[in-house]
Enzyme design. Structure first.
Site, PDB file in Angstrom:
ATOM      1  CG  ASP A   1      -2.067   0.923   1.140  1.00  0.00           C
ATOM      2  OD1 ASP A   1      -2.290   1.485   0.042  1.00  0.00           O
ATOM      3  OD2 ASP A   1      -2.763   1.120   2.155  1.00  0.00           O
TER       4      ASP A   1
ATOM      5  CG  ASN B   1      -7.316  -2.401  -6.265  1.00  0.00           C
ATOM      6  OD1 ASN B   1      -6.368  -3.142  -6.040  1.00  0.00           O
ATOM      7  ND2 ASN B   1      -7.625  -1.410  -5.428  1.00  0.00           N
TER       8      ASN B   1
HETATM    9  C1  FPP Z   1      -1.799   0.290  -3.389  1.00  0.00           C
HETATM   10  O1  FPP Z   1      -1.382   1.611  -3.525  1.00  0.00           O
HETATM   11  C2  FPP Z   1      -1.327  -0.583  -4.449  1.00  0.00           C
HETATM   12  C3  FPP Z   1      -2.117  -1.146  -5.413  1.00  0.00           C
HETATM   13  C4  FPP Z   1      -3.540  -0.892  -5.533  1.00  0.00           C
HETATM   14  C5  FPP Z   1      -1.611  -2.060  -6.403  1.00  0.00           C
HETATM   15  C6  FPP Z   1      -0.286  -2.716  -6.158  1.00  0.00           C
HETATM   16  C7  FPP Z   1       0.423  -2.717  -7.429  1.00  0.00           C
HETATM   17  C8  FPP Z   1       1.753  -2.646  -7.588  1.00  0.00           C
HETATM   18  C9  FPP Z   1       2.713  -2.672  -6.468  1.00  0.00           C
HETATM   19  C10 FPP Z   1       2.326  -2.472  -8.941  1.00  0.00           C
HETATM   20  C11 FPP Z   1       2.595  -3.634  -9.757  1.00  0.00           C
HETATM   21  C12 FPP Z   1       2.375  -4.987  -9.217  1.00  0.00           C
HETATM   22  C13 FPP Z   1       2.887  -6.084  -9.788  1.00  0.00           C
HETATM   23  C14 FPP Z   1       2.630  -7.431  -9.238  1.00  0.00           C
HETATM   24  C15 FPP Z   1       3.721  -5.958 -10.972  1.00  0.00           C
HETATM   25  P1  FPP Z   1      -2.528   2.729  -3.545  1.00  0.00           P
HETATM   26  O2  FPP Z   1      -2.707   3.112  -4.966  1.00  0.00           O
HETATM   27  O3  FPP Z   1      -3.739   2.240  -2.854  1.00  0.00           O
HETATM   28  O4  FPP Z   1      -1.834   3.863  -2.736  1.00  0.00           O
HETATM   29  P2  FPP Z   1      -2.562   5.013  -1.891  1.00  0.00           P
HETATM   30  O5  FPP Z   1      -3.338   4.311  -0.797  1.00  0.00           O
HETATM   31  O6  FPP Z   1      -1.403   5.787  -1.355  1.00  0.00           O
HETATM   32  O7  FPP Z   1      -3.412   5.775  -2.837  1.00  0.00           O
END
Ligand code: FPP
Length: 245
Positions: A18, A66
């Site tokens: 996250d 998501n």
């Molecule tokens: C949360 O950050 C992360 C995600 C929703 C997706 C995770 C994806 C990756 C790490 C990228 C690629 C993955 C792979 C397996 C190649 P957020 O967007 O919720 O962050 P925030 O809470 O700060 O907005």
């Protein structure tokens, strides 16, 4: 790797990655750049886990919720996943890592399902570590999915209601064959499970860190494992009972 006891490693680590969006905001960059940097942390973490000797690593890469993000962001995450699978497959093969996935894989696009299926097939015999990607995954959805399959098998005479036990139920989950996570790490200072591995995390140790996922590096992983090693896992028993065993 000072302080790390290689004889008491968590067999299965699960991570809620996250903070990509907040990392991007902090650096005055777009959210998608945050996800790209997050993909770099995925690479670093997989490598570190393999080197340390972790047997199973589950990453929450995309939740069922998501899908409701802005379509450009969903598209970018899917593109990143595709790029990751293409670029990392040779490394997974070379490092004896088996790729598996959990979640509603049918919801992914045809081309992604194909690349994923190909990567899973080509790494199926690997024994060094399991990298398990949670894709279009939701813990409640997984439980409902399992209940429906159990009902169907009962209807078809494959299973008797009387025989449904915790072990049988576990075998109907997406995680069938995987041990429950020993350690669950969540980055970015949030203290929630967010629909991740609800059934499987009954006795999991939780570790929360303020580090945003794109900044997550090997030393943060080691810190989490060292913290895990200081805990006494009682599984509902008393400390005295554990010491007697
Ligand atoms: C949360 O950050 C992360 C995600 C929703 C997706 C995770 C994806 C990756 C790490 C990228 C690629 C993955 C792979 C397996 C190649 P957020 O967007 O919720 O962050 P925030 O809470 O700060 O907005």
């Amino acid at each position: 790797m000072k302080d790390l006891n290689l004889k008491n490693l968590p067999g299965h680590i699960a991570i809620i990655m996250d903070g990509n969006g907040r990392w991007a905001e902090k650096h005055m960059l777009g959210r998608i750049t945050g996800h790209k940097k997050g993909a770099r942390s995925v690479r670093v973490t997989v490598k570190a886990c393999r080197e340390i000797g972790i047997r199973y690593l589950t990453l929450y890469a995309f939740s069922v919720e998501n899908w409701f993000r802005p379509s450009e962001e969903v598209g970018a995450l899917m593109e990143l996943l595709e790029t990751y699978l293409r670029l990392e497959l040779p490394g997974l093969i070379k490092n004896d890592i088996r790729l598996t996935s959990i979640g509603d894989i049918e919801a992914l696009s045809g081309p992604i399902r194909e690349i994923l299926g190909d990567a899973m097939e080509k790494t199926a015999g690997n024994k060094g570590m399991v990298l398990n990607l949670a894709l279009s995954y939701g813990g409640r959805d997984e439980i409902v999915h399992a209940v429906k399959k159990i009902l169907k098998d009962c209807q078809d005479g494959i299973l008797r209601p009387h025989d449904v036990s915790k072990d049988v139920f576990s075998r109907y989950l997406y995680t069938c064959g995987l041990p429950d996570p020993d350690l669950l790490i969540r980055t970015s200072g949030e203290y929630r499970l967010s629909n991740f591995l609800l059934w499987q995390s009954a006795y999991t140790e939780f570790y929360f860190t303020d580090v945003l996922w794109p900044d997550f590096r090997r030393k943060h992983l080691v810190d989490a494992i060292v913290d895990f090693q200081k805990r006494e896992r009682r599984f509902g028993l008393t400390s005295g009972q554990l010491q007697r065993d």
